[in-house]
Design an enzyme around this catalytic site. Structure first.
Site, PDB file in Angstrom:
ATOM      1  N   GLY A 102       0.836  -1.200   0.000  1.00  0.00           N
ATOM      2  CA  GLY A 102       0.000   0.000   0.000  1.00  0.00           C
ATOM      3  C   GLY A 102       0.870   1.248   0.000  1.00  0.00           C
ATOM      4  O   GLY A 102       1.934   1.285   0.622  1.00  0.00           O
ATOM      5  N   GLY A 156      -0.561   4.590   0.372  1.00  0.00           N
ATOM      6  CA  GLY A 156      -1.262   5.776   0.855  1.00  0.00           C
ATOM      7  C   GLY A 156      -0.368   6.515   1.832  1.00  0.00           C
ATOM      8  O   GLY A 156       0.847   6.292   1.874  1.00  0.00           O
ATOM      9  N   LEU A 157      -0.964   7.377   2.636  1.00  0.00           N
ATOM     10  CA  LEU A 157      -0.144   8.179   3.560  1.00  0.00           C
ATOM     11  C   LEU A 157       0.701   7.294   4.456  1.00  0.00           C
ATOM     12  O   LEU A 157       1.883   7.560   4.673  1.00  0.00           O
ATOM     13  CB  LEU A 157      -1.042   9.093   4.393  1.00  0.00           C
ATOM     14  CG  LEU A 157      -1.566  10.315   3.645  1.00  0.00           C
ATOM     15  CD1 LEU A 157      -2.651  11.013   4.454  1.00  0.00           C
ATOM     16  CD2 LEU A 157      -0.427  11.287   3.352  1.00  0.00           C
ATOM     17  N   ALA A 158       0.119   6.225   4.999  1.00  0.00           N
ATOM     18  CA  ALA A 158       0.874   5.380   5.921  1.00  0.00           C
ATOM     19  C   ALA A 158       1.942   4.587   5.166  1.00  0.00           C
ATOM     20  O   ALA A 158       3.106   4.563   5.577  1.00  0.00           O
ATOM     21  CB  ALA A 158      -0.068   4.435   6.661  1.00  0.00           C
ATOM     22  N   HIS A 189     -20.672   8.898   7.455  1.00  0.00           N
ATOM     23  CA  HIS A 189     -20.604  10.358   7.354  1.00  0.00           C
ATOM     24  C   HIS A 189     -21.978  10.902   6.962  1.00  0.00           C
ATOM     25  O   HIS A 189     -22.576  10.423   6.005  1.00  0.00           O
ATOM     26  CB  HIS A 189     -19.557  10.729   6.306  1.00  0.00           C
ATOM     27  CG  HIS A 189     -19.070  12.123   6.434  1.00  0.00           C
ATOM     28  ND1 HIS A 189     -19.835  13.192   6.074  1.00  0.00           N
ATOM     29  CD2 HIS A 189     -17.905  12.622   6.911  1.00  0.00           C
ATOM     30  CE1 HIS A 189     -19.146  14.298   6.318  1.00  0.00           C
ATOM     31  NE2 HIS A 189     -17.974  13.980   6.820  1.00  0.00           N
ATOM     32  N   ARG A 198     -22.069  13.778  14.300  1.00  0.00           N
ATOM     33  CA  ARG A 198     -22.203  12.981  13.078  1.00  0.00           C
ATOM     34  C   ARG A 198     -23.140  11.784  13.204  1.00  0.00           C
ATOM     35  O   ARG A 198     -24.008  11.571  12.373  1.00  0.00           O
ATOM     36  CB  ARG A 198     -20.829  12.420  12.677  1.00  0.00           C
ATOM     37  CG  ARG A 198     -20.011  13.335  11.845  1.00  0.00           C
ATOM     38  CD  ARG A 198     -18.728  12.663  11.407  1.00  0.00           C
ATOM     39  NE  ARG A 198     -17.894  13.657  10.721  1.00  0.00           N
ATOM     40  CZ  ARG A 198     -16.688  13.420  10.213  1.00  0.00           C
ATOM     41  NH1 ARG A 198     -16.150  12.235  10.319  1.00  0.00           N
ATOM     42  NH2 ARG A 198     -16.012  14.365   9.599  1.00  0.00           N
ATOM     43  N   GLU A 221      -5.007   3.183   8.407  1.00  0.00           N
ATOM     44  CA  GLU A 221      -6.383   2.712   8.598  1.00  0.00           C
ATOM     45  C   GLU A 221      -6.434   1.188   8.712  1.00  0.00           C
ATOM     46  O   GLU A 221      -7.402   0.624   9.217  1.00  0.00           O
ATOM     47  CB  GLU A 221      -7.261   3.199   7.438  1.00  0.00           C
ATOM     48  CG  GLU A 221      -8.761   3.076   7.711  1.00  0.00           C
ATOM     49  CD  GLU A 221      -9.637   3.593   6.565  1.00  0.00           C
ATOM     50  OE1 GLU A 221      -9.099   4.244   5.654  1.00  0.00           O
ATOM     51  OE2 GLU A 221     -10.850   3.340   6.598  1.00  0.00           O
ATOM     52  N   SER A 263      -7.436  11.239  10.704  1.00  0.00           N
ATOM     53  CA  SER A 263      -7.004  10.006  10.034  1.00  0.00           C
ATOM     54  C   SER A 263      -5.622  10.189   9.410  1.00  0.00           C
ATOM     55  O   SER A 263      -4.761   9.322   9.515  1.00  0.00           O
ATOM     56  CB  SER A 263      -8.007   9.577   8.977  1.00  0.00           C
ATOM     57  OG  SER A 263      -8.133  10.556   7.991  1.00  0.00           O
TER      58      SER A 263
END
Lengths: 258, 638
Positions: free
Chosen positions: B40, B42-44, B266, B330, B425, B440
């Site tokens: 992966g 993504g950001l992580a 959401h 929310r 995540e 997040s």
């Protein structure tokens, strides 16, 4: 709504492709373009025909994955819009729609409407960064940045890397893409130490990948879903020219071996 | 299954530093010998891969997209929290810790949350050094905006595209390392299995999505940064490709899956317009500051909203919650929208939508004020729906957005399987039963830039490097199993499509394990899911072969895992016989309709152990303690 679709089908990079005609019926006007393609694919599967391969992921206009030339225009007829943000209400009932992949020697077709855009990544790897390791860093407010500079850098940095600029350019140039990254970092104080080295490395890589040169057609700006301005190409050219005057032969000296 | 969280013995504010000081290290000359796989980008994943490579580790990074920059972190809009206290409004590590713990409804591990708050400020420093163009004030200082659920302004942002800019920052560091040879990047390759040898994670099996080739990759450790599982609902705000495969495969190999029932819905998304809908788009929650939410009082009222007089409009949030009105939290907003639609009051073609009306705000405050606040959001809405919120109310409906559950990890972000780490995540660690807005990305980058680069060394230093390669029979076995699954899917040649089965699973999950759950519904889902799974394995149709680019086959593989995972999610929701954060069990609510926790019996992390597909999974508990912040009722009213 009913449409006649002429879609580019090609098995892989080594096989010739051709346009095939498909009819899709009973499409709601609220349906997105890619959802219309999903429906087509589901119906093709039901008829035991292999579905049309196309790239898409976020479907909200930010990942840059979707890439279709629709009726001759990258991302279709709407300005400032990616393919995934296009809706069937933007077309007339009964329209014939031609759908092709990005056309560029530097973007070989992988299958049907999917192309290989790894050339873009290699341009980035050549120099599209500030060399900085992870770990404690100086307090960011110690270097104030004028908001207008930060905003202009962001205008360039918001490029989604889709490649529509290349697909739209008669020369297949990647100048808008490359200049967006060069300008994003070249405008900010953090990007200064490597500014001139960066522009050289990225431009050389861009040329090595087989992209054409800019002839000021400005088709790239018109096709860009993020409406990035060609002023950044001018900025990159100025930096490139300066870099040829400023840079010593080996700017890093022995540093490169570390 | 042994669950030792390995929380350092020190006061909470000194834990991370103490831990760092006592951690085992790998020397710079030995690091290139150790190979780490990161799944992966993504950001992580991108931050983890680039940080470890910069230290000298040999990293191989994998993504299923055509470029690492396309991972779904790119779509995060709002911002990223950091307790910099630039606004001089009393922010601190403690306050960010407090807000996150409270936001998670006291279902997260204190030690991890404190560390997250502590590292938040370093993330901003790191991102700015990379050239992330955060918004600035006139004097050139970093700007902040406020975000839901907190009383300070600590959110850093780049217009509405903060995730894009942070990911491009992390991916630029990754590009740098790819160029330098520290990272070998594999694009369009999807992980299909993790390989465990003598109890340790020693590699993965991938499928090349262009050629269809199955490949084995050996390593000294494996880091999963494969994101969340909201696409179990078919419709969610996630990108189409987001899936649970990497974490689910790891789970089936023995990794504990923690709190799968925690998923955030959401409240302000654009509603479904038809059966063909492929995904849902989030609209910023800030719209609720000025918009008034209503539905017609009369069921199935088909009049245009402008023809419905005020007396016949049901401003249900304002009537039910006079103090907070449209600004209830929310989960409360989401549940109420679902309730009025269940009562037949919903609007739009599907009946699954409520109005968010700006007419009064435009009248009271004028075009200029409303335009300056929401113009870009109004444009985005118009682009999608073809309707202008200036003339007619928006229609909104809740949508699955983020999943707090994930692989169980200890303080070092390692799962119960030695050498298998999970970041971002994909792990369960920091958000408890609900995630606070703008946190997040903070967690992904804290994990990737600052935690895993150190904790991985603590693990690796205990072992010889490179003592296993892909010639080990475990790799051939895993490849054979993966090929067997693909061949089996391709050979069914039934009559149902992957899309139709995924949509069906999504409806079951939305109806029974969505905004509100109850025991009866969950039990029903647990009987319905295996039926869909049976049809998948007996009546699926995939055209084409496995030795080519085949998107239907990719989707089928992901759905096969969702069809197993969804059942675990329902079992977890059933076992958690309390309401907490986003997990709302109808049997457990306060008079005001808020989630009612049962701290006596459920102050724990539920960690599930796989027992074979046909057997019920086994639940283990990691008890949670609340020392730095004593338990309290979550309350946003006073």
């Amino acid at each position: 709504m009913n449409f006649t679709l002429r879609i580019w089908r090609q098995t892989d990079a080594n096989t010739d492709g051709d346009l095939e005609t498909y009819k899709v019926q009973d499409i709601e006007p609220t349906c997105s373009f890619l959802e219309m393609m999903d429906i087509l694919n589901e119906r093709l599967t039901e008829r035991n025909v292999e579905p049309v391969a196309f790239d898409s992921d976020c479907r909200e206009g930010i990942c840059g994955m979707c890439s279709m030339v629709i009726n001759g225009k990258p991302h279709g007829p709407k300005d400032g819009t990616t393919t995934c943000q296009l809706y069937m209400r933007h077309f007339e009932d009964g329209d014939e729609i031609t759908i092709e992949p990005w056309r560029s020697a530097a973007f070989p077709v992988t299958r049907d409407l999917i192309v290989d855009r790894s050339a873009f990544d290699r341009i980035m790897q050549a120099g599209g960064y500030v060399t900085v390791h992870s770990g404690p860093k100086p307090e960011p407010n110690a270097i104030p940045i004028e908001p207008s500079i930060a905003e202009e850098a962001l205008d360039a940095a918001c490029c989604i890397g889709c490649g529509a600029c290349v697909a739209a350019c008669p020369n297949g140039a990647a100048m808008l893409y490359t200049s967006a990254k060069v300008s994003h970092l070249g405008l900010l104080p953090q990007g200064q130490p490597e500014r001139f080295e960066r522009v050289q490395k990225m431009v050389h890589q861009m040329e090595a990948e087989g992209f054409g040169s800019c002839r000021n057609y400005a088709e790239c700006e018109a096709a860009c879903p993020k409406e990035i301005s060609i002023k950044f190409i001018g900025r990159m050219n100025r930096d490139f020219l300066k870099s040829t005057l400023i840079l010593p032969n080996n700017p890093r000296g022995k540093m490169d071996s570390q | 299954m042994e669950l030792d969280a390995k929380i350092p013995e020190a006061p909470i504010e000194d834990m991370w530093n103490t831990h760092k000081e006592h951690m085992r290290l790998v020397g710079p000359r030995n690091r290139p010998h150790y190979k780490v796989i990161v799944v992966g980008t993504g950001l992580a994943g991108a931050s983890a891969a680039s940080s470890m490579a910069a230290m000298g580790y040999h990293v191989e990074s994998f993504c299923f997209q055509d470029s690492p920059r396309r991972a779904h972190s790119i779509a995060a809009q709002g911002g990223i929290n950091a307790s910099k206290d630039y606004r001089n409004d009393g922010d601190s590590t403690y306050r960010l810790f407090y807000d996150t713990q409270k936001g998670g409804d006291y279902r997260s591990r204190e030690a991890n949350v404190w560390r997250l708050a502590e590292l938040s400020t370093d993330i901003i420093d790191q991102a700015v050094a990379q050239g992330v163009p955060f918004a600035r004030e006139y004097g050139g200082m970093l700007a902040n905006r406020s975000f839901g659920g907190v009383l300070v302004e600590r959110t850093f942002y780049c217009r509405g595209e903060t995730g894009q800019q942070l990911l491009l920052g992390a991916c630029s560091a990754l590009a740098n390392q790819i160029h330098a040879g520290g990272v070998i990047m594999h694009t369009r390759k999807e992980m299909l299995d993790v390989v465990i040898i003598e109890g340790r994670a020693r590699g993965i099996v991938t499928r090349d999505l262009v050629t269809g080739a199955l490949e084995s990759h050996a390593a000294d450790a494996v880091v999963l940064a494969s994101g969340g599982y909201s696409n179990v609902y078919y419709l969610s705000t996630n990108a189409k490709g987001c899936n649970v495969t990497a974490t689910w495969r790891a789970h089936k190999r023995g990794a504990g899956f923690a709190n799968p029932c925690y998923n955030q819905i959401h409240p302000t998304c654009i509603p479904v317009s038809g059966e063909y809908q492929s995904k849902l788009t989030l609209m910023s929650e800030s719209l609720r500051n000025d918009g008034r939410i209503w539905v017609p009082r009369q069921a199935s009222d088909k009049r245009s909203p402008s023809d419905i007089p005020d007396a016949e409009r049901y401003y249900y949030l304002e009537e039910r919650y006079p103090r907070f009105g449209n600004l209830v939290p929310r989960d409360v907003a989401s549940r109420n929208a679902k309730e009025v639609c269940d009562d037949g009051l919903g609007v739009g073609p599907s009946g699954l939508g409520v109005y968010l009306d700006f007419k009064d705000a435009i009248q009271d405050k004028g075009d200029d004020v409303i335009g300056s606040r929401y113009e870009n959001l109004f444009e985005m809405y118009e682009k999608i729906t073809g309707e202008s919120p200036w003339n007619t109310p928006m229609r909104i409906f809740p949508a699955p957005h983020y999943t707090m559950g994930g692989l169980w990890v200890d303080y070092n972000l390692m799962s119960n399987l030695p050498g298998l780490f999970a970041v971002g995540e994909a792990n369960f660690s920091d958000h408890g039963a609900n995630r606070l807005g703008a946190s997040s990305m903070m967690q992904c980058l804290a994990d990737g830039y600052f935690i895993i680069p150190l904790t991985i060394g603590d693990y690796l230093s205990r072992y010889e490097y490179g003592d296993v390669d892909t010639s080990h029979p475990a790799f051939a076995d895993a490849e054979r199993e993966a090929k067997g699954r693909l061949d089996r899917m391709l050979s069914i040649q039934g009559s149902e499509t992957v899309e139709s089965l995924h949509r069906e699973l999504g409806r079951v999950m939305w109806d029974h394990c969505g905004i509100a759950r109850n025991a009866e519904g969950l039990k029903e889902a647990i009987t319905k899911i295996p039926e869909i799974r049976d049809r998948f394995w007996n009546n699926l149709r995939i055209t084409g072969s496995g030795a080519q680019l085949n998107q239907t086959l990719e989707h089928a593989g992901r759905l096969a895992d969702f069809l197993e995972f969804s059942e675990l999610m329902c079992r977890d929701a059933l076992a958690r016989n309390e309401s907490a954060g986003c997990h709302f069990r109808e049997e457990h609510q306060t008079k005001e309709g808020e989630a009612k926790r049962d701290d006596q019996n459920f102050s724990h992390v539920s960690v599930w152990e796989h027992q074979g597909t046909d057997n019920e999974p086994l639940m283990h508990k990691e008890p949670l303690s609340f020392e730095a912040l004593p338990l309290a009722q979550r309350n946003y009213k006073t």
